[in-house]
Design a protein around this motif. Structure first.
Motif, PDB file in Angstrom:
ATOM      1  N   TRP A 246      14.582  38.141  -9.043  1.00  0.00           N
ATOM      2  CA  TRP A 246      13.577  38.553  -8.051  1.00  0.00           C
ATOM      3  C   TRP A 246      14.143  38.507  -6.642  1.00  0.00           C
ATOM      4  O   TRP A 246      13.924  39.416  -5.843  1.00  0.00           O
ATOM      5  CB  TRP A 246      12.316  37.680  -8.160  1.00  0.00           C
ATOM      6  CG  TRP A 246      11.438  38.133  -9.276  1.00  0.00           C
ATOM      7  CD1 TRP A 246      11.429  37.671 -10.561  1.00  0.00           C
ATOM      8  CD2 TRP A 246      10.474  39.198  -9.229  1.00  0.00           C
ATOM      9  NE1 TRP A 246      10.511  38.377 -11.319  1.00  0.00           N
ATOM     10  CE2 TRP A 246       9.910  39.312 -10.525  1.00  0.00           C
ATOM     11  CE3 TRP A 246      10.022  40.063  -8.234  1.00  0.00           C
ATOM     12  CZ2 TRP A 246       8.919  40.259 -10.833  1.00  0.00           C
ATOM     13  CZ3 TRP A 246       9.036  40.996  -8.531  1.00  0.00           C
ATOM     14  CH2 TRP A 246       8.503  41.092  -9.823  1.00  0.00           C
TER      15      TRP A 246
ATOM     16  N   ALA B 201      16.978  39.064  -5.659  1.00  0.00           N
ATOM     17  CA  ALA B 201      17.883  40.191  -5.426  1.00  0.00           C
ATOM     18  C   ALA B 201      17.160  41.455  -4.952  1.00  0.00           C
ATOM     19  O   ALA B 201      17.780  42.388  -4.440  1.00  0.00           O
ATOM     20  CB  ALA B 201      18.663  40.491  -6.715  1.00  0.00           C
ATOM     21  N   LYS B 202      15.837  41.492  -5.117  1.00  0.00           N
ATOM     22  CA  LYS B 202      15.089  42.685  -4.701  1.00  0.00           C
ATOM     23  C   LYS B 202      14.859  42.751  -3.198  1.00  0.00           C
ATOM     24  O   LYS B 202      14.467  43.785  -2.674  1.00  0.00           O
ATOM     25  CB  LYS B 202      13.709  42.697  -5.371  1.00  0.00           C
ATOM     26  CG  LYS B 202      13.740  42.803  -6.887  1.00  0.00           C
ATOM     27  CD  LYS B 202      12.311  42.891  -7.421  1.00  0.00           C
ATOM     28  CE  LYS B 202      12.320  43.111  -8.924  1.00  0.00           C
ATOM     29  NZ  LYS B 202      11.052  43.656  -9.406  1.00  0.00           N
ATOM     30  N   TYR B 203      15.040  41.629  -2.514  1.00  0.00           N
ATOM     31  CA  TYR B 203      14.667  41.580  -1.100  1.00  0.00           C
ATOM     32  C   TYR B 203      15.909  41.479  -0.230  1.00  0.00           C
ATOM     33  O   TYR B 203      16.969  41.049  -0.694  1.00  0.00           O
ATOM     34  CB  TYR B 203      13.713  40.396  -0.864  1.00  0.00           C
ATOM     35  CG  TYR B 203      12.575  40.421  -1.866  1.00  0.00           C
ATOM     36  CD1 TYR B 203      11.548  41.357  -1.743  1.00  0.00           C
ATOM     37  CD2 TYR B 203      12.586  39.582  -2.980  1.00  0.00           C
ATOM     38  CE1 TYR B 203      10.534  41.438  -2.696  1.00  0.00           C
ATOM     39  CE2 TYR B 203      11.576  39.655  -3.932  1.00  0.00           C
ATOM     40  CZ  TYR B 203      10.551  40.579  -3.787  1.00  0.00           C
ATOM     41  OH  TYR B 203       9.575  40.665  -4.737  1.00  0.00           O
ATOM     42  N   PRO B 204      15.776  41.836   1.057  1.00  0.00           N
ATOM     43  CA  PRO B 204      16.955  41.801   1.926  1.00  0.00           C
ATOM     44  C   PRO B 204      17.502  40.370   2.061  1.00  0.00           C
ATOM     45  O   PRO B 204      16.773  39.402   1.860  1.00  0.00           O
ATOM     46  CB  PRO B 204      16.414  42.285   3.280  1.00  0.00           C
ATOM     47  CG  PRO B 204      15.105  42.939   3.002  1.00  0.00           C
ATOM     48  CD  PRO B 204      14.578  42.326   1.751  1.00  0.00           C
TER      49      PRO B 204
ATOM     50  N   ARG C  40      15.706  37.014   3.059  1.00  0.00           N
ATOM     51  CA  ARG C  40      14.265  37.180   2.824  1.00  0.00           C
ATOM     52  C   ARG C  40      13.885  36.689   1.432  1.00  0.00           C
ATOM     53  O   ARG C  40      12.965  37.214   0.800  1.00  0.00           O
ATOM     54  CB  ARG C  40      13.877  38.654   2.978  1.00  0.00           C
ATOM     55  CG  ARG C  40      14.037  39.180   4.390  1.00  0.00           C
ATOM     56  CD  ARG C  40      12.982  38.602   5.295  1.00  0.00           C
ATOM     57  NE  ARG C  40      13.081  39.125   6.661  1.00  0.00           N
ATOM     58  CZ  ARG C  40      12.197  38.864   7.613  1.00  0.00           C
ATOM     59  NH1 ARG C  40      11.175  38.066   7.359  1.00  0.00           N
ATOM     60  NH2 ARG C  40      12.337  39.358   8.816  1.00  0.00           N
TER      61      ARG C  40
ATOM     62  N   SER D 120      10.354  36.024  -0.146  1.00  0.00           N
ATOM     63  CA  SER D 120       9.501  37.053  -0.752  1.00  0.00           C
ATOM     64  C   SER D 120       9.347  36.831  -2.260  1.00  0.00           C
ATOM     65  O   SER D 120       8.411  37.341  -2.868  1.00  0.00           O
ATOM     66  CB  SER D 120      10.092  38.452  -0.529  1.00  0.00           C
ATOM     67  OG  SER D 120       9.828  38.893   0.782  1.00  0.00           O
TER      68      SER D 120
END
Ligand SMILES: Cc1cc2nc3c(=O)[nH]c(=O)nc-3n(C[C@H](O)[C@H](O)[C@H](O)COP(=O)(O)O)c2cc1C
Ligand code: SF4
Ligand code: FES
Lengths: 422, 157
Positions: B13, B15-18, B21, B24
């Protein structure tokens, strides 16, 4: 019927890339990757199409996309609102389950238009089947080279991710959704600044509803005028209506805007045997209730529903027959808003509590003669005095239920029991 | 506190965000840890999630208490999340909830003595055309009747 978001519905594996492409899917996206479409052309077509936001507020999508500072030198985001929590609404769930690629393509096109290379689809936490469908579709799209960086050797890049909620109606409000996407409590932000300037992670962001995005590819494939012509003035295209409650065959119907309400009711199998229509909430629990008479004369488009005294909202048509106790129904809705208020503004936090407690005491047989005036006063104090529209959403049902069905409330207060159910 | 398997899931999960961040991912991280710990959270497990995501404990705690999908008290192996909002109510949800309570012998909010099930009334789950409905785990059960409910509950082990 079923011409856009639902057009694959009866085909084999409607959710697959294969079926989507067999119906012309990704043809617009491929044109973009070949450099055959400009952002300006796309915005013009969307404006011509008359597409208005399907999440409830009905803001023109083309116009919204044109507000994004596409040349600003920073990361920009496209966000899809699949939080679908407005009572009576269940259309986005079916778009995600049966046509996920239309959402992906719509978001990718939005990304190109607004120069946003990253997107998130915020899916409500309970929607696990739709989430897995969407994730599978993402995998298919990446594998086919439709998502990622420098697609097909072009300068166009778009990465898309699914995010899950965790149970909070308020996260459907777009700025609460952004807070939630940043890993915080879902409390709406003050506007301005609008998300187009300061949105996700502080960057320019555009948020649209699932159905809005899913409508975009077909509009561009067939032309804005084609879509506009399906509907009526001020309400371009077709719209998904979730018809629920006291009908024989509750279902989602994608129909041309402007359809007479009575035809939609008939499509849902009509009112149950031996019953008559009493009331209709045409756009989801936050929109004003209508009497049967007003509803039967109404057409299903933005202006038609407004003329009847309510709003199109998310297109969630809740049908109530003559067995319905309006006091009980309003009490349930009041409880919902009381429960879901994020508590940031006093009029909403305190007001929704008051509304619920007064209605509850009427239901318990302890209503007081001036409770109707009290309810009217409280809803009036909430209306227009809050940070987000949840306050208004809590107030409007109260005002309309009391206006249209006042005698049922008076009866309940006087006799301590329901006029309908005894 | 957080298993290696859970850490891997949380990392996916994140890894999905900048970069930077990672908070998140807190909502999913809390769900993953909750699922591993008898479906409820404690202040220790919330702190562990916060530490793992390098965020203040209070920020994770705020999330854990704001959203409805987290439990802070012991719950059953299965939580039956019964929608009692408008479309389900119009289709008889209240009577069916009463039927379910009788069937399992405990009221909404309480857990059966064997720890197997509890019932929770929830708001609209976005499946109103299938009203009345409830959710168990990831699965929705729609167009419920008393007989259907009995069959589903009898199948829970
Ligand atoms: C309390 C509240 C709940 C909302 N819930 C949703 C929702 O579940 N889905 C949605 O698309 N929009 C919802 N909205 C509207 C969004 O704030 C926003 O207007 C919409 O997502 C914009 O997309 P659109 O222009 O495509 O409609 C909600 C608004 C409020 C005030
Ligand atoms: S109106 Fe209600 S839900 Fe919206 S921000 Fe204010 S308190 Fe929160
Ligand atoms: S009202 Fe029960 S699922 Fe929507």
């Amino acid at each position: 019927m079923n011409e856009v978001c639902f057009k694959n519905l009866d085909q084999k594996d409607p959710w697959s890339l294969k079926t989507y492409e067999a119906n012309g899917g990704y043809s617009v996206w491929r044109k973009i990757l070949k450099g055959e479409l400009t952002p300006e052309q796309i915005i013009d077509e969307l404006k011509t199409s008359g597409l208005r936001g399907r999440g409830g507020a009905g803001f023109p999508t083309g116009l919204k996309w044109s507000f994004m500072p596409r040349n600003a030198d920073m990361q920009k985001y496209v966000v899809c609102n699949s939080d679908e929590g407005e009572p009576g609404t269940c259309k986005d769930r079916d778009i995600l389950r049966y046509n996920p690629h239309s959402v992906i393509e719509g978001m990718a096109i939005g990304g190109f238009v607004m120069n946003a290379t990253k997107g998130y689809n915020y899916i409500r936490g309970e929607f696990m089947e739709p989430f897995y469908r969407f994730e599978d579709a993402l995998k298919e799209a990446y594998a086919a080279g439709l998502l990622g960086e420098n697609l097909d050797g072009s300068s166009v890049s778009f990465d898309l991710y699914a995010h899950l909620g965790a149970g909070a109606y308020i996260c459907g409000e777009e700025t609460a959704l952004l807070e939630s996407l940043e890993g915080k409590k879902g409390q709406p932000r003050f506007k301005p600044p609008f998300p187009a300037n300061i949105g996700l992670f502080g960057m320019p962001t555009t948020i649209n509803n699932t159905e809005s995005f899913a409508s975009v590819p077909d509009i561009l494939a067939n032309g804005g005028q084609w879509f506009a012509d399906i509907g009526v003035e001020n309400s371009g295209g077709c719209k998904l209506f979730s018809v629920t409650g006291h009908v024989n065959e509750p279902a989602n119907f994608e129909v041309p805007m402007g359809l007479p309400f009575k035809d939609l009711l008939e499509m849902a199998g009509g009112i149950r045997e031996g019953r008559t229509l009493k009331a209709v909430i045409p756009g989801g629990s936050s929109t004003p209730v209508l009497t049967a008479e007003a509803a039967m004369a109404m057409t299903m488009d933005y202006d038609g529903i407004e003329k009847a005294g309510s709003m199109l909202g998310a297109g969630s048509v809740i049908i109530m027959d003559d067995s319905t106790c309006m006091v009980e129904t309003l009490t349930r809705l009041a409880h919902f808003y009381y429960d879901e208020s994020c508590g940031q503004c006093t009029p909403c936090r305190e007001g929704t509590g008051w509304l619920y407690r007064v209605l509850k005491r009427i239901m318990d047989g302890n209503g007081k003669a001036d409770d109707i005036d009290l309810l009217m006063g409280v809803q009036d104090k909430i209306m227009g005095n809050t940070i987000c529209a949840l306050g208004d959403a809590a107030a409007m049902p109260v005002e309309s239920f009391l206006r249209c069905f006042r005698e049922e409330f008076e009866y309940y207060i006087e006799h301590g029991k329901s006029m309908v159910k005894g | 506190m957080i298993s290696t398997k859970a850490k891997k899931q949380i990392d996916a999960w994140v890894a999905k965000y900048p970069e930077g961040r990672q908070s998140s991912a807190v909502m999913e991280a809390l769900k993953i840890v909750q699922a591993e710990n008898d479906n409820s959270l404690t202040s220790d497990s919330i702190q562990a999630v916060a530490d793992y995501l390098d965020m203040p404990g209070i920020a994770a705690a705020e999330v854990a208490t704001f959203y409805e999908n987290y439990n802070h008290k012991p719950v059953g192996k299965y939580t039956i999340r019964f929608c009692h909002n408008i479309s389900c109510m119009l289709n008889g949800a209240d009577d069916l909830i009463a039927h379910l309570e009788k069937k399992i012998g405990v009221k909404t909010g309480d857990v059966t003595p064997d720890g197997l099930v509890n019932v929770k009334k929830v708001e609209c789950l976005g499946a109103c055309v299938g009203a009345p409905m409830f959710q168990i785990g990831d699965q929705y059960y729609e167009n419920l009747t008393a007989d259907k409910i009995d069959e589903i509950v009898d199948g829970l082990k």
